[in-house]
Scaffold this motif. Structure first.
Motif, PDB file in Angstrom:
ATOM      1  N   ALA A  19      63.732  22.198  39.098  1.00 42.56           N
ATOM      2  CA  ALA A  19      64.868  22.978  39.582  1.00 42.56           C
ATOM      3  C   ALA A  19      64.905  22.932  41.113  1.00 42.56           C
ATOM      4  CB  ALA A  19      64.753  24.417  39.099  1.00 42.56           C
ATOM      5  N   PRO A  20      66.056  23.201  41.712  1.00 40.35           N
ATOM      6  CA  PRO A  20      66.139  23.192  43.179  1.00 40.35           C
ATOM      7  C   PRO A  20      65.113  24.149  43.800  1.00 40.35           C
ATOM      8  CG  PRO A  20      68.333  23.296  42.217  1.00 40.35           C
ATOM      9  CD  PRO A  20      67.362  23.463  41.080  1.00 40.35           C
ATOM     10  N   PRO A  21      64.477  23.735  44.887  1.00 46.44           N
ATOM     11  CA  PRO A  21      63.429  24.561  45.503  1.00 46.44           C
ATOM     12  C   PRO A  21      63.873  25.975  45.856  1.00 46.44           C
ATOM     13  CG  PRO A  21      63.375  22.341  46.402  1.00 46.44           C
ATOM     14  CD  PRO A  21      64.598  22.415  45.546  1.00 46.44           C
ATOM     15  N   TYR A  22      65.157  26.166  46.240  1.00 45.90           N
ATOM     16  CA  TYR A  22      65.581  27.508  46.633  1.00 45.90           C
ATOM     17  C   TYR A  22      65.511  28.474  45.453  1.00 45.90           C
ATOM     18  CZ  TYR A  22      70.159  26.894  44.350  1.00 45.90           C
ATOM     19  OH  TYR A  22      71.155  26.701  43.419  1.00 45.90           O
ATOM     20  N   ARG A  23      65.746  27.983  44.229  1.00 47.32           N
ATOM     21  CA  ARG A  23      65.645  28.855  43.058  1.00 47.32           C
ATOM     22  C   ARG A  23      64.188  29.261  42.830  1.00 47.32           C
ATOM     23  NH1 ARG A  23      68.127  26.380  37.828  1.00 47.32           N
ATOM     24  NH2 ARG A  23      67.677  28.490  37.057  1.00 47.32           N
ATOM     25  N   VAL A  24      63.303  28.292  42.946  1.00 47.42           N
ATOM     26  CA  VAL A  24      61.875  28.591  42.780  1.00 47.42           C
ATOM     27  C   VAL A  24      61.414  29.583  43.833  1.00 47.42           C
ATOM     28  CG1 VAL A  24      59.559  27.613  42.792  1.00 47.42           C
ATOM     29  CG2 VAL A  24      61.451  26.309  41.786  1.00 47.42           C
ATOM     30  N   LYS A  25      61.816  29.332  45.082  1.00 47.76           N
ATOM     31  CA  LYS A  25      61.356  30.172  46.194  1.00 47.76           C
ATOM     32  C   LYS A  25      61.729  31.624  45.987  1.00 47.76           C
ATOM     33  CE  LYS A  25      61.481  30.556  51.234  1.00 47.76           C
ATOM     34  NZ  LYS A  25      62.017  29.995  52.497  1.00 47.76           N
ATOM     35  N   ALA A  26      62.915  31.896  45.422  1.00 54.21           N
ATOM     36  CA  ALA A  26      63.348  33.274  45.223  1.00 54.21           C
ATOM     37  C   ALA A  26      62.372  34.031  44.335  1.00 54.21           C
ATOM     38  CB  ALA A  26      64.753  33.293  44.610  1.00 54.21           C
ATOM     39  N   PHE A  27      61.894  33.399  43.273  1.00 55.64           N
ATOM     40  CA  PHE A  27      61.000  34.077  42.341  1.00 55.64           C
ATOM     41  C   PHE A  27      59.564  34.119  42.868  1.00 55.64           C
ATOM     42  CE2 PHE A  27      64.686  33.003  39.859  1.00 55.64           C
ATOM     43  CZ  PHE A  27      64.894  34.163  39.122  1.00 55.64           C
ATOM     44  N   ARG A  28      59.121  33.034  43.515  1.00 53.29           N
ATOM     45  CA  ARG A  28      57.780  33.056  44.107  1.00 53.29           C
ATOM     46  C   ARG A  28      57.687  34.123  45.200  1.00 53.29           C
ATOM     47  NH1 ARG A  28      53.907  30.823  41.084  1.00 53.29           N
ATOM     48  NH2 ARG A  28      54.465  28.772  40.299  1.00 53.29           N
ATOM     49  N   GLU A  81      63.113  29.577  29.550  1.00 51.01           N
ATOM     50  CA  GLU A  81      62.263  29.067  28.464  1.00 51.01           C
ATOM     51  C   GLU A  81      63.079  28.189  27.519  1.00 51.01           C
ATOM     52  OE1 GLU A  81      59.037  29.317  27.908  1.00 51.01           O
ATOM     53  OE2 GLU A  81      58.245  31.217  28.694  1.00 51.01           O
ATOM     54  N   ALA A  82      64.286  28.628  27.177  1.00 50.95           N
ATOM     55  CA  ALA A  82      65.129  27.881  26.232  1.00 50.95           C
ATOM     56  C   ALA A  82      65.602  26.558  26.809  1.00 50.95           C
ATOM     57  CB  ALA A  82      66.329  28.730  25.828  1.00 50.95           C
ATOM     58  N   GLU A  83      65.661  26.460  28.136  1.00 53.74           N
ATOM     59  CA  GLU A  83      66.136  25.237  28.789  1.00 53.74           C
ATOM     60  C   GLU A  83      65.051  24.182  28.955  1.00 53.74           C
ATOM     61  OE1 GLU A  83      67.608  26.798  32.427  1.00 53.74           O
ATOM     62  OE2 GLU A  83      69.533  27.467  31.589  1.00 53.74           O
TER      63      GLU A  83
END
Length: 336
Positions: A19-28, A81-83
């Motif tokens: 996934a795009p890094p900005y999406r990951v960064k938001a949750f991390r 999870e479903a994706e």
């Protein structure tokens, strides 16, 4: 599931699916912010509707926290999870034998997470060891490590290894193969490292004769342990053709020098291609099934390499990532 666990699980799955890094960064980021707070404060803020006032917590991450505190599986987590793509049909038998990963990156070069986070995720996935292989100086776009920065990293890894036994983080580098086949780091420093992965990152369209000489010289270097993503190809949305070289000559040099050929598990690489992987099996080389992970969730990619290894008849006893680290170090130091 605790709120921080839910946020970290979402980030892990997003990383695994590229996934795009900005999406990951938001949750991390939200996970780190909340992990630093007492659980009671997090619950009070959720009840009062003030989670979003915390720097690094937005509406989506706050909703995950509220749903987790209510005892529900957060809807965002269920969707991610479903994706997830289904696992490959094969590879489970070899994956069960793996003890480590010889190729991963941290935020010291072009990875997205601290060394500690990468190592702890590797341990959580069942690894007994992993090798930190940030880039060498020439790859400036990836913040390659100068000799001084690498020395600092070695000191940090030594400190960290005192904190998480029996897991062990081994020292290493992904060292650029320069145009003439020499390696892009001080030989004195390469000799101190546990594992040296050597890879071509520049002039990938070099003519076949020159590329063959370049790669043969590199894998014969006494410091080289693993030949990384040998063709340099990309097979995903952003495609790149294979580099041209005499595979028979390169694999023969690997077999003679005891340099392993990497089975790179990144879904956009899957390198080497099946025909070359079968050729390497016939040449008698060692192999290393690696993730080339740049984020914690990507450490879960090894099953992809294992599936290709099984499909192409790679013998498990020739896969160095199935070895205990004592045997691995005996090999990299010339004892095998």
């Amino acid at each position: 599931m605790l709120p921080v666990e839910a946020l970290e699980r979402i980030a892990f799955l997003l990383e695994r699916s590229l996934a795009p890094p900005y999406r990951v960064k938001a949750f991390r980021t939200a996970a780190r912010v909340l992990a630093a707070l007492p659980a009671a404060e997090v619950a009070d803020r959720a009840a009062a509707g003030t989670l979003e006032s915390l720097r690094g917590v937005g509406p989506k991450t706050a909703q995950v926290v509220r749903e987790a505190l209510a005892g529900a599986t957060p809807a965002y987590l269920e969707r991610v999870e479903a994706e997830q793509p289904p696992p490959p049909a094969g590879g489970a038998a070899l994956r069960a034998l793996l003890r480590g990963d010889c190729h991963l990156h941290s935020d010291w070069s072009d990875g997205g997470s601290p060394i500690e986070e990468m190592a702890r995720t590797a341990a959580a996935l069942g690894h007994e060891w992993a090798v930190l292989t940030d880039h060498s100086p020439r790859l400036t776009v990836a913040r390659g490590l100068t000799a001084d920065r690498l020395r600092d990293q070695l000191d940090l890894v030594a400190e960290l290894n005192a904190t998480w036994a029996p897991f062990r983080l081994l020292t290493g580098i992904e060292c650029d193969i320069l145009d003439d086949g020499s390696l892009d780091q001080d030989p004195e420093l390469l000799a101190r490292l546990d594992v040296v992965v050597v890879s071509v990152h520049s002039k990938l369209r070099m003519d076949a004769r020159s590329m063959t000489r370049r790669m043969v010289a590199a894998v014969r270097d006494p410091h080289a342990d693993v030949l990384g993503h040998c063709t340099g190809r990309l097979v995903a949305e952003k495609q790149r053709p294979e580099s041209e070289f005499d595979a028979a000559a390169v694999f023969e040099a690997c077999a003679q020098a005891g340099t392993a050929v990497e089975i790179n598990s990144r879904p956009e690489r899957l390198d080497p291609p099946r025909r070359l992987l079968r050729q390497a099996v016939d040449a008698g080389v060692l192999f290393s099934v690696d993730t080339d992970a740049h984020a914690p969730g990507q450490l879960d990619w090894q099953i992809l390499g294992c599936a290709r290894a099984e499909e192409c008849g790679v013998p498990a006893d020739r896969v160095v990532t199935t070895w205990p680290y004592e045997r691995l170090l005996d090999w990299t130091r010339g004892g095998v």
